[in-house]
Design an enzyme around this catalytic site. Structure first.
Site, mmCIF file in Angstrom:
data_model
loop_
_atom_site.group_PDB
_atom_site.id
_atom_site.type_symbol
_atom_site.label_atom_id
_atom_site.label_comp_id
_atom_site.label_asym_id
_atom_site.label_seq_id
_atom_site.Cartn_x
_atom_site.Cartn_y
_atom_site.Cartn_z
ATOM 1 N N GLU A 82 0.844 -1.189 0.000
ATOM 2 C CA GLU A 82 0.000 0.000 0.000
ATOM 3 C C GLU A 82 0.885 1.247 0.000
ATOM 4 O O GLU A 82 1.878 1.327 0.726
ATOM 5 C CB GLU A 82 -0.921 -0.056 1.227
ATOM 6 N N SER A 83 0.549 2.228 -0.851
ATOM 7 C CA SER A 83 1.477 3.315 -1.168
ATOM 8 C C SER A 83 1.779 4.225 0.022
ATOM 9 O O SER A 83 2.927 4.640 0.210
ATOM 10 C CB SER A 83 0.945 4.138 -2.338
ATOM 11 N N CYS A 186 -8.142 6.726 -6.733
ATOM 12 C CA CYS A 186 -7.689 5.897 -5.622
ATOM 13 C C CYS A 186 -8.904 5.301 -4.912
ATOM 14 O O CYS A 186 -9.831 6.036 -4.547
ATOM 15 C CB CYS A 186 -6.861 6.737 -4.654
ATOM 16 N N ASP A 193 -5.862 9.596 -10.064
ATOM 17 C CA ASP A 193 -4.571 9.035 -10.467
ATOM 18 C C ASP A 193 -4.460 9.197 -11.979
ATOM 19 O O ASP A 193 -5.334 8.756 -12.721
ATOM 20 C CB ASP A 193 -4.482 7.550 -10.102
ATOM 21 N N ARG A 254 2.730 10.830 -6.572
ATOM 22 C CA ARG A 254 1.994 11.410 -5.453
ATOM 23 C C ARG A 254 2.767 11.092 -4.194
ATOM 24 O O ARG A 254 3.188 9.953 -3.988
ATOM 25 C CB ARG A 254 0.575 10.840 -5.368
ATOM 26 N N GLY A 255 2.962 12.084 -3.349
ATOM 27 C CA GLY A 255 3.705 11.867 -2.116
ATOM 28 C C GLY A 255 5.125 11.395 -2.348
ATOM 29 O O GLY A 255 5.678 10.641 -1.555
#
Length: 279
Positions: A82-83, A186, A193, A254-255
């Site tokens: 999980e990201s 997401c 996304d 992202r992040g």
């Protein structure tokens, strides 16, 4: 576990020390069973390439170091990671001293391999090599130059069709097609996304308008990057019957992370690891 109960859907304290328990694996099998795929006999090979742009750690003297991390996870691994849990795990290195860069990478490789359930390929790009990194756009036919009427924004495999009626003898073609219009959401946060997707195939000629409509149909779909690419691969394979097929999506970051899933029949060559301008 419901999607919103995953780490990505929670307020989590910023880690201040190395913590491998932050990694949260998610089983691949459930999403594949929903596609009618048997985990024991997958119709594709492939990997998920992660680029982590915000990796930092400390030397034994307390001096910060930075680098870009590449991770490659085989698509046959039992789990994806999980990201947000990966981001938090990598952040736990920020104030952690390691006796050497090699030791830091060994720790990363061990922890991530444990979480994924398979051996993970790890590469560190150091600052001295940043200038050698290439931006590379997909080559082939740009599907986005078409002007179409669009009214479907949920995945619909029935949109896919061959260039002529399927009862007609098809000429065998080899094509590279791409679109920058792949968007999904997401499943945890509903945040968009964005991706560019490239489709290489040999077989009966796919109608390009139908393929672009199909790609755009993911626009309101909630799904993890890896699952979206597997859906696209499976739908094209099932509906269009190519002899060879490769589907590669480069998602924007992202992040500090981007994810690039690749799925292909076993005769297809792996794509390059370069990034696009949007990443």
């Amino acid at each position: 576990m419901p999607p919103r109960d995953l780490p990505l859907g929670q307020d989590v304290s910023y880690p201040t020390a190395y913590d491998p328990t932050l990694l949260f694996p998610i089983e691949r099998s459930q999403a594949r069973l929903e596609l009618g795929l048997s985990p024991a006999s997958l119709p594709f090979i492939g990997w998920d390439l992660w680029n982590a742009y915000e990796l930092s750690w400390l030397t034994p003297q307390g001096m910060p170091k930075v680098g870009i991390l590449r991770l490659k996870v085989d698509c046959r691994s039992p789990h994806i990671i999980e990201s947000k849990s990966l981001k938090l795990y990598l952040n736990s290195f920020n104030q952690t001293p390691f006796e050497s860069t090699e030791r830091m990478l060994e720790t990363l490789k061990h922890d991530l391999s444990q979480a994924a359930g398979t051996d993970i390929w790890v590469e560190l790009i150091e600052p001295k090599d940043f200038g050698s990194l290439l931006i590379e756009e997909f080559d082939g036919v740009d599907l986005d130059t078409q002007v179409l009427d669009i009214d479907c924004y949920e995945p619909n495999a029935n949109l896919l069709r061959l260039e002529t009626d399927e009862t007609t003898t098809q000429a065998r073609v080899t094509e590279s097609l791409f679109s920058r219009l792949l968007k999904s959401n997401c499943p945890v946060t509903s945040q968009p996304d964005w991706a560019c997707v490239k489709i290489d195939y040999t077989g009966p000629k796919i109608d390009r308008a139908s393929l672009l409509k199909y790609i755009i149909s993911f626009r309101m779909h909630n799904g993890f990057h890896e699952q979206c690419v597997e859906t696209i691969f499976n739908d094209i394979l099932t509906r269009c019957h190519p002899e060879s097929l490769s589907v590669y999506a480069r998602y924007t970051r992202r992040g500090g992370l981007d994810i690039n899933p690749w799925r292909a029949t076993s005769d297809m060559a792996a794509p390059s690891l370069h990034r696009s301008a949007r990443q």
